[in-house]
Design a protein around this motif. Structure first.
Motif, short mmCIF file in Angstrom:
data_model
loop_
_atom_site.label_atom_id
_atom_site.label_comp_id
_atom_site.label_asym_id
_atom_site.label_seq_id
_atom_site.Cartn_x
_atom_site.Cartn_y
_atom_site.Cartn_z
N UNK A 1 0.83 -1.21 0.00
CA UNK A 1 0.00 0.00 0.00
C UNK A 1 0.86 1.26 0.00
N UNK A 2 1.99 1.21 0.75
CA UNK A 2 2.88 2.38 0.79
C UNK A 2 3.47 2.65 -0.59
N UNK A 3 3.88 1.60 -1.31
CA UNK A 3 4.46 1.77 -2.65
C UNK A 3 3.40 2.19 -3.65
N UNK A 4 2.19 1.68 -3.53
CA UNK A 4 1.07 2.09 -4.39
C UNK A 4 0.79 3.58 -4.21
N UNK A 5 0.87 4.05 -2.98
CA UNK A 5 0.65 5.47 -2.71
C UNK A 5 1.72 6.32 -3.41
N UNK A 6 2.98 5.88 -3.34
CA UNK A 6 4.06 6.61 -4.03
C UNK A 6 3.81 6.63 -5.53
N UNK A 7 3.38 5.50 -6.08
CA UNK A 7 3.12 5.42 -7.52
C UNK A 7 2.01 6.39 -7.93
#
Length: 528
Positions: free
Chosen positions: A157-163
């Motif tokens: 979820x953290x990486x999806x947010x960055x994307x």
């Protein structure tokens, strides 16, 4: 004349001071350039106004700094590209003999790789920026997929947010966003319909995307989204019903596991665990009946195993068995037969009243006391006194209690050689006196009577006469001794000894002429 000299000196001082300041600034700009601070280095160089040699270094450092700025950001501006070209060309024109010309020429040659027109620059920049964007997106998508595969959903979820923040919110990212949220919902012990609505909305948004966006997903991924959306509740009522069904299934599974655990404990003869289990299965159900059977029989088996019990323990076991038969009289014939047999065993072989139980306890206590007394008397070690006429002073040691034991006796007379000689001279007769050591085994006849048989060596004092040498008097002769006797155990502490000692037993056996034995007696005391 004096005025011109003053001006000359002032100019010379200013020139030296300015030169010193320029050298310091040039060193500072060089250090900034080496440390990658290219814009700061250019600002420092712009402060220098020196002579030709200093100006050469200033222009050279500026050329290098502008060239290094090309690597800043995703792609340099067209202004910086042109600045590097003009700065390099100017340096080659102004300093044709500089030793840094080689470096500047290489820089200028490198600039051929960069666009020369604004249109070419715009096309190249757009292409390169798109390539770097695609590369960054691929890196983010790989990181999302890897964290998802190891079930590190928080990291996903953290990486999806960055994307998303970087503008990368296309269908591959949306797919993992959908899957992570569904997995977290599916694993959550407290699910809400709001979560269902959010997941369904996200799934439908992905499925309704245009053809180009949806084509970035595999057929399997698209089908997975469709199946998940189709399997989720369509309304709040359907959600509530599924929750109730899920709780019922979880309860049924938990009860089945509980029953299996109780059954396994009973089969493993862990009766204590079975008795402590709570029989909260539905009343009169198969599981309730079976657990009741396990618990009733566990009380019986544990009662039989432990042996030591009170009358109330016996009543508790009987009550459990009778309660099972009363409640499940017609439910399970096999279990009923086993419980009835256990109940019959208790009625037949155990007391039926408190009075009978108390009488049994008293009998058992008497048996235990008798056993304790026998055990205490069985093995012993003693030491004491044993008397004989010829050797009245005796020390007796004995150990036994099993079938074979051991004893030892040492006895001696009280008379010294001088006393014996004196007695003979005055009375012309011998005074009895001997020293003797006897050892041997004892054999248990009964607990209170032991038979002692032993042998040893002794020295006997006697008269002698030698007519040839014309000598007579008192002398000593060694002999092999034999012994037989008994030990009578009067109590745990005191024993009576009786026996007979025979001198020169080897000669008496060979001649079959037995002389009168010396009878002994004594008393010993148990020290163990």
């Amino acid at each position: 004349m004096k005025y011109l000299l003053t001006l000359f000196l002032m100019g010379l001082v200013f020139f030296c001071f300015a030169q010193a300041t320029n050298d310091e600034l040039l060193a500072q700009a060089k250090a900034q350039m080496d440390n990658g601070l290219h814009e700061e280095s250019i600002n420092t160089l712009n402060k220098i106004h020196g002579k030709t040699k200093t100006k050469e270094f200033v222009d050279y450092f500026k050329t290098v700094n502008y060239f290094k700025l090309l690597d800043n950001g995703d792609y340099p501006s067209f202004e910086i590209i042109n600045k590097v070209r003009s700065q390099a060309a100017l340096f080659l024109k102004n300093y044709s003999k500089s030793r840094n010309q080689g470096d500047v020429k290489r820089i200028l040659d490198k600039m051929d790789e960069y666009p020369k027109t604004q249109q070419s620059y715009d096309d190249t920049k757009n292409r390169i920026l798109q390539e770097k964007k695609t590369e960054r997106q691929q890196i983010l998508l790989t990181a999302i997929r890897k964290s998802y595969e190891v079930q590190d959903y928080a990291q996903s979820l953290a990486t999806i947010k960055v994307a998303k923040e970087s503008g990368y919110d296309e269908s591959p990212v949306q797919y993992y966003d959908f899957m992570v949220k569904y997995k977290l919902y599916d694993q959550s012990p407290s699910q809400t319909y709001h979560e269902v609505e959010s997941i369904v909305a996200l799934g439908n948004a992905i499925l309704s995307s245009d053809h180009n966006s949806l084509a970035k997903l595999s057929t399997a991924e698209v089908e997975k989204i469709k199946n998940i959306v189709a399997g989720l509740p369509k309304s709040l009522d359907e959600f509530r019903k599924k929750e109730e069904d899920k709780r019922a299934a979880a309860y049924a599974l938990a009860m089945q596991r509980k029953f299996d655990a109780i059954s396994d404990s009973y089969n493993a003869q862990e009766y204590g665990k079975v008795i402590l289990a709570t029989n909260d299965f539905p009343d009169r159900s198969r599981d309730n009946q079976k657990v009741s059977y396990f618990q009733a029989m566990s009380r019986y088996q544990l009662f039989k195993r432990e042996g030591n019990y009170s009358f109330s323990d016996l009543l508790t076991v009987k009550s459990a068995l009778e309660g099972y038969i009363t409640k499940f009289n017609e439910e399970d014939l096999t279990s009923k037969i086993e419980v009835s047999a256990a109940l019959g065993d208790l009625h037949k072989n155990y007391p039926t009243s408190q009075y009978a139980y108390d009488a049994m306890v008293k009998r058992e206590e008497k048996k235990e006391l008798a056993a304790v007394r026998r055990a205490r008397r069985k093995l012993f070690t003693n030491i004491g006194y044993e008397y004989g006429k010829l050797a009245p002073i005796g020390l007796r040691f004995e150990t036994g209690g099993a079938f074979v034991g051991f004893f030892a006796t040492v006895r001696y007379g009280l008379k010294s050689d001088n006393q014996l000689d004196s007695y003979y001279s005055s009375t012309r007769s011998s005074q009895p006196n001997k020293t003797e050591l006897i050892v041997g085994p004892n054999f248990k006849v009964v607990d209170w009577l032991l038979l002692n048989i032993g042998g040893g060596y002794g020295v006997y004092s006697h008269l002698f006469r030698d007519d040839y040498a014309d000598r007579e008097g008192h002398g000593k002769t060694g002999y092999v001794a034999g012994y037989g006797g008994v030990t009578l155990r009067l109590s745990r502490y005191v024993n009576i000894i009786g026996g007979a000692s025979m001198m020169a037993i080897d000669k008496q056996f060979s001649s079959k002429k037995f002389t009168q034995p010396e009878f002994t007696g004594g008393i010993t005391f148990n020290i163990r």
